[in-house]
Design a protein around this motif. Sequence first.
Motif, PDB file in Angstrom:
ATOM      1  N   GLY A  46       0.828  -1.211   0.000  1.00  0.00           N
ATOM      2  CA  GLY A  46       0.000   0.000   0.000  1.00  0.00           C
ATOM      3  C   GLY A  46       0.857   1.255   0.000  1.00  0.00           C
ATOM      4  N   LEU A  47       1.956   1.217   0.748  1.00  0.00           N
ATOM      5  CA  LEU A  47       2.885   2.345   0.787  1.00  0.00           C
ATOM      6  C   LEU A  47       3.543   2.553  -0.584  1.00  0.00           C
ATOM      7  CD1 LEU A  47       4.541   4.505   2.326  1.00  0.00           C
ATOM      8  CD2 LEU A  47       6.107   2.670   3.002  1.00  0.00           C
ATOM      9  N   ASP A  50       1.082   4.085  -2.865  1.00  0.00           N
ATOM     10  CA  ASP A  50       0.901   5.491  -2.492  1.00  0.00           C
ATOM     11  C   ASP A  50       2.012   6.352  -3.091  1.00  0.00           C
ATOM     12  OD1 ASP A  50       1.671   7.828  -0.681  1.00  0.00           O
ATOM     13  OD2 ASP A  50      -0.261   7.307   0.189  1.00  0.00           O
ATOM     14  N   GLU A  51       3.247   5.872  -2.972  1.00  0.00           N
ATOM     15  CA  GLU A  51       4.383   6.634  -3.502  1.00  0.00           C
ATOM     16  C   GLU A  51       4.305   6.742  -5.027  1.00  0.00           C
ATOM     17  OE1 GLU A  51       6.312   8.239  -1.653  1.00  0.00           O
ATOM     18  OE2 GLU A  51       5.991   7.333   0.313  1.00  0.00           O
ATOM     19  N   ALA A  54       1.560   9.244  -5.824  1.00  0.00           N
ATOM     20  CA  ALA A  54       2.002  10.605  -5.505  1.00  0.00           C
ATOM     21  C   ALA A  54       2.926  11.139  -6.590  1.00  0.00           C
ATOM     22  CB  ALA A  54       2.706  10.614  -4.147  1.00  0.00           C
ATOM     23  N   GLY A 117      10.545   8.488  -2.634  1.00  0.00           N
ATOM     24  CA  GLY A 117       9.476   7.634  -3.143  1.00  0.00           C
ATOM     25  C   GLY A 117       9.954   6.458  -3.968  1.00  0.00           C
ATOM     26  N   ILE A 120      11.605   3.840  -1.834  1.00  0.00           N
ATOM     27  CA  ILE A 120      10.623   3.045  -1.090  1.00  0.00           C
ATOM     28  C   ILE A 120       9.967   2.015  -2.002  1.00  0.00           C
ATOM     29  CG2 ILE A 120       8.378   3.190   0.069  1.00  0.00           C
ATOM     30  CD1 ILE A 120       9.352   5.910   1.196  1.00  0.00           C
TER      31      ILE A 120
END
Lengths: 161, 121
Positions: A46-47, A50-51, A54, A117, A120
């Motif tokens: 999920g992270l 998200d990155e 974004a 980002g 990650i």
Amino acid sequence: MTSRSAAAPVMVRILSDPKYLCVARSAAERFCTLAGLDAASSHAVGLALDEALANVIRHGYEGRCNQPIHIEFDRVEPGPEGPDPALRIRIRDYGCQVDASAINPRDLDELRPGGLGVHIMRSVMDEIRWRRRGLTGMELEMTKRIAPSAGSAGGCGQERS
Amino acid sequence: MSSYDSSAISQVRALRTPGGVQAVVVTLQGEVDLQHSPAVRQQLIDEAGKRPGRLVVDLSAVNYMDSSGVASLVETLQRVRGYGGELILVNPTARVRSIFEIARLDRIFRILTDLGEAMGE
């Protein structure tokens, strides 16, 4: 020949407004759980999503909030593409096109805000690939292997009586 | 971009430590992502601009943070260090702490598990 998919993909369409990031994250985490990832890995995916989103909002659409983003979640079974099942996420946007080879993580030894980002995303996912699509936009494909011992895909957590 | 959403900022308190150091405690909550990080960044930069000896950010009620939230904290850290102050992060959840570990920032920030310890009690 492409690998067989265990179930129909799930598709989510959002606008490029940051307020919808939580919706995409929630969808990702729930799909990951269904696909057989544990809770920590589902959160990490999920992270990563998200990155990626974004980056689309900030760079692909340059902050415009009303542009389309299409997200597709899929579980891919073992096949020519790999011996393990995998979670696959595709993100399609219609914004600025960039040279995929120029998208790289920055040096983490340098203490400065921003630029984390991509690092990650690469840390969480096993494979990441950007490509230009047509005349506008990019497609990002991210893959994370699912350990063979993980639960089977497709269950909804309830048995029929 | 959307206008700033300040709902991730729960509370800001100006305190003095038992040792007499001027401190500000900023308590964050909820999800600090691209939607909420601009307001968080602005609040932290404003507080750092007041040059407290110690700026404490309580993360115990934050259940999600992405790199935009981390970037806000890195920028604040640079500003606070610039005037000789100290930035302390308190009690991040395992999920929030994991992003600091991925970014290898857990070795850069001072992260404590207890607000009282951060205040030097």
